[in-house]
Design an enzyme around this catalytic site. Structure first.
Site, mmCIF file in Angstrom:
data_model
loop_
_atom_site.group_PDB
_atom_site.id
_atom_site.type_symbol
_atom_site.label_atom_id
_atom_site.label_comp_id
_atom_site.label_asym_id
_atom_site.label_seq_id
_atom_site.Cartn_x
_atom_site.Cartn_y
_atom_site.Cartn_z
ATOM 1 N N LYS A 174 -21.370 -20.380 -17.902
ATOM 2 C CA LYS A 174 -21.059 -20.514 -19.328
ATOM 3 C C LYS A 174 -21.386 -19.191 -20.016
ATOM 4 O O LYS A 174 -22.546 -18.800 -20.127
ATOM 5 C CB LYS A 174 -21.854 -21.626 -20.015
ATOM 6 C CG LYS A 174 -21.326 -21.880 -21.452
ATOM 7 C CD LYS A 174 -22.351 -22.514 -22.367
ATOM 8 C CE LYS A 174 -23.265 -21.531 -23.011
ATOM 9 N NZ LYS A 174 -22.614 -20.691 -24.065
ATOM 10 N N GLU A 248 -34.552 -14.851 -17.566
ATOM 11 C CA GLU A 248 -34.852 -13.502 -18.060
ATOM 12 C C GLU A 248 -34.720 -13.545 -19.574
ATOM 13 O O GLU A 248 -33.618 -13.709 -20.099
ATOM 14 C CB GLU A 248 -33.923 -12.437 -17.491
ATOM 15 C CG GLU A 248 -34.350 -11.057 -17.943
ATOM 16 C CD GLU A 248 -33.264 -10.001 -17.852
ATOM 17 O OE1 GLU A 248 -33.339 -9.020 -18.623
ATOM 18 O OE2 GLU A 248 -32.338 -10.171 -17.040
ATOM 19 N N CYS A 282 -32.619 -5.589 -23.525
ATOM 20 C CA CYS A 282 -33.946 -6.207 -23.517
ATOM 21 C C CYS A 282 -34.987 -5.351 -22.825
ATOM 22 O O CYS A 282 -36.179 -5.483 -23.106
ATOM 23 C CB CYS A 282 -33.882 -7.589 -22.873
ATOM 24 S SG CYS A 282 -33.249 -7.591 -21.189
ATOM 25 N N GLU A 381 -39.281 -8.558 -31.038
ATOM 26 C CA GLU A 381 -38.063 -7.889 -30.559
ATOM 27 C C GLU A 381 -37.091 -7.653 -31.713
ATOM 28 O O GLU A 381 -36.776 -8.569 -32.471
ATOM 29 C CB GLU A 381 -37.411 -8.752 -29.481
ATOM 30 C CG GLU A 381 -36.280 -8.065 -28.744
ATOM 31 C CD GLU A 381 -35.782 -8.898 -27.582
ATOM 32 O OE1 GLU A 381 -35.559 -8.325 -26.494
ATOM 33 O OE2 GLU A 381 -35.602 -10.114 -27.740
#
Length: 478
Positions: A174, A248, A282, A381
């Site tokens: 997906k 992750e 990331c 982040e």
């Protein structure tokens, strides 16, 4: 021109009239460029059922035969490089050169994982009993659900599909609702490779579709790359069936720059982290701790590099070094993070505003100074072209700040002092540490995080074995 795509289930593209559509936008212009299905639970069920039906026969094939199908797919990817790269740029916003690198790396990664077909190993274990041999075998997990992010959407197909398939699993992918078109283009290439029906399936959809996959009773492993928040939801959904997960998640990668560093090298490596994919990576450096004697010199170098950055629509001007952020929501998030940092005392050395490029989600390359570790910009982040810099008085202080984070994916140290470098590598609590180089991993390594950066990992031998489970056989003879 827009294009509407259909789910790829059991080897065919089928148009389901009842399925709602998701609109896909070009982030450089916010114009509609396509539609994909917002798949229902029934369509998820159909995709998982196809994968389950195909899995036993697929696993029975010798691994080298499975690898042959992967090589067919990688060749199709290479043969369609330019078309795929332009599509990635159009829906995700990265510059065309980086999109081309992503396509090349995807094909190379598929081939690399195919090479493991003859390298999957078990063990012979010593027995306590006469005439008994103990064998540890490695076998496929079963049906894999691969749920993708939007920042490297094409490569992440391969990172999940290639090890899963060579290990004998089947998969349902997906893609992110932000960047699904490249995955459907990939499915069109797979359809030309005579892969047995059901081995690879693709469903479009929103978070609800992902939740239906993660919570499906016939899924044996959920492999997800994306945000911490979504990872928590996926883990909860998987827990209902005790389905294993490979996650992750986010990062807030620290870079420590010591007075003994090559400042030109350090500044350029950190700069590349902040403009690569518009800072939406990331594992790239998101916060920098600089020893005070070289603080001003390092800052000046980074500001000059950031100031030289050209940015805009990467398909209208192919010379730009940075494209837009992926969405209006991401743009607002980055702008809000910078404003909060300023209210908390950070000073702007460069940038700090939404950029007017005649439409799209563009943000100025930004450098923040006078930062301290208590600021949100140093802890949460950001995922944009924003660099916060904090002064430190020693390596140990930098290590302490670096480790004081809920994330633990990547880190880096810049120094020509070998003792300092090795001390940092011993003390930094991250899945990866880069020394005097940019933050970017190798496919033969093992990309894995600690704390809220994830569970499990990807790449290399250890990444392949994430998609396998063990069976111990006790073989008694006379």
């Amino acid at each position: 021109m827009t294009k509407d795509y259909h789910n790829f289930i059991n080897g065919t593209f089928g148009k389901q009239a009842s399925t709602a559509l998701l609109e896909v936008l070009n982030p450089a212009t916010n114009e509609t460029i396509g539609h994909v299905p917002n798949s229902s639970r029934a369509e998820v069920d159909a995709a998982v059922a196809a994968a389950k039906e195909a899995q036993t026969g697929w696993e029975r094939l010798p691994p080298i035969h499975r690898a042959g199908y992967l090589r067919k797919i990688s060749k199709k990817v290479r043969d369609n490089k330019e078309r795929l790269a332009e599509l990635i740029t159009r829906e995700q916003g990265k510059v065309l050169g980086l999109a081309q690198v992503e396509v090349d790396f995807t094909a190379d990664y598929i081939d690399y994982m195919a090479e493991w077909a003859r390298r999957i190993e078990g063990e012979v274990i010593t027995s306590d009993r006469p005439n008994e041999t103990i064998l540890l075998l490695r076998k496929a997990v079963g049906v894999i659900a691969g749920i993708l992010p939007w920042n490297f959407p094409f490569f992440l197909i391969a990172r999940k599909l290639a090890p899963a398939l060579v290990a004998g699993n089947t998969i349902v992918i997906k893609p992110s609702e932000e960047t699904p078109l490249n995955a459907f283009a990939f499915a069109e290439l797979v359809a030309e490779c005579d892969l047995p029906p059901g081995v690879f399936n693709l469903v479009g959809g929103s978070r609800e579709t992902g939740a239906a996959l993660a919570g499906h009773r016939d899924v044996n492993l959920v492999s997800f790359t994306g945000s911490v928040g979504t990872g928590v939801h996926i883990m909860r959904a998987a827990a209902e069936n005790l389905t294993r997960v490979n996650l992750e998640l986010g990062g807030k990668a620290p870079a420590i720059v010591l007075a003994s560093a090559d400042l030109n090298l350090a500044a350029n490596a950190v700069y590349q982290s902040r403009i690569l994919n518009s800072g939406q990576v990331c594992n790239c450096a998101e916060r920098v701790y600089v020893e005070r004697p070289v603080l001003q010199a390092f800052t000046d170098k980074v500001v000059a590099l950031m100031k030289s950055t050209t940015y805009g629509d990467p398909l209208k001007d192919r010379s730009v070094s940075m494209g837009p952020l992926v969405s209006a929501a991401q743009l607002a998030k980055v702008a809000s993070a910078v404003e909060l940092a300023r209210t908390q005392g950070a000073q702007l050395a460069l940038g700090g505003k939404i950029a007017d490029r005649g439409g799209g989600n563009h943000y100025e390359p930004t450098v923040l100074v006078d930062c301290n570790h208590d600021m949100e910009i140093m802890r949460t982040e950001t995922f944009g072209p924003v660099l916060p810099i904090q002064a430190i008085d020693s390596l140990d202080e930098g290590i302490r700040y670096a480790n004081d984070s809920e994330y633990g994916l990547t880190s880096s140290i810049f120094s020509n002092d070998l003792n300092a470098v090795m001390h940092a590598c011993r003390e930094l609590k991250f899945g990866e540490t880069y020394v005097n180089r940019e933050h970017f991993e190798a496919m033969q390594g093992f990309h894995a995080g600690r704390r809220k950066s994830g569970i499990g990992g990807a790449d290399g031998k250890h990444g392949l074995y994430e998609y396998m489970e063990t069976q111990v056989v006790y073989l008694q003879t006379k």
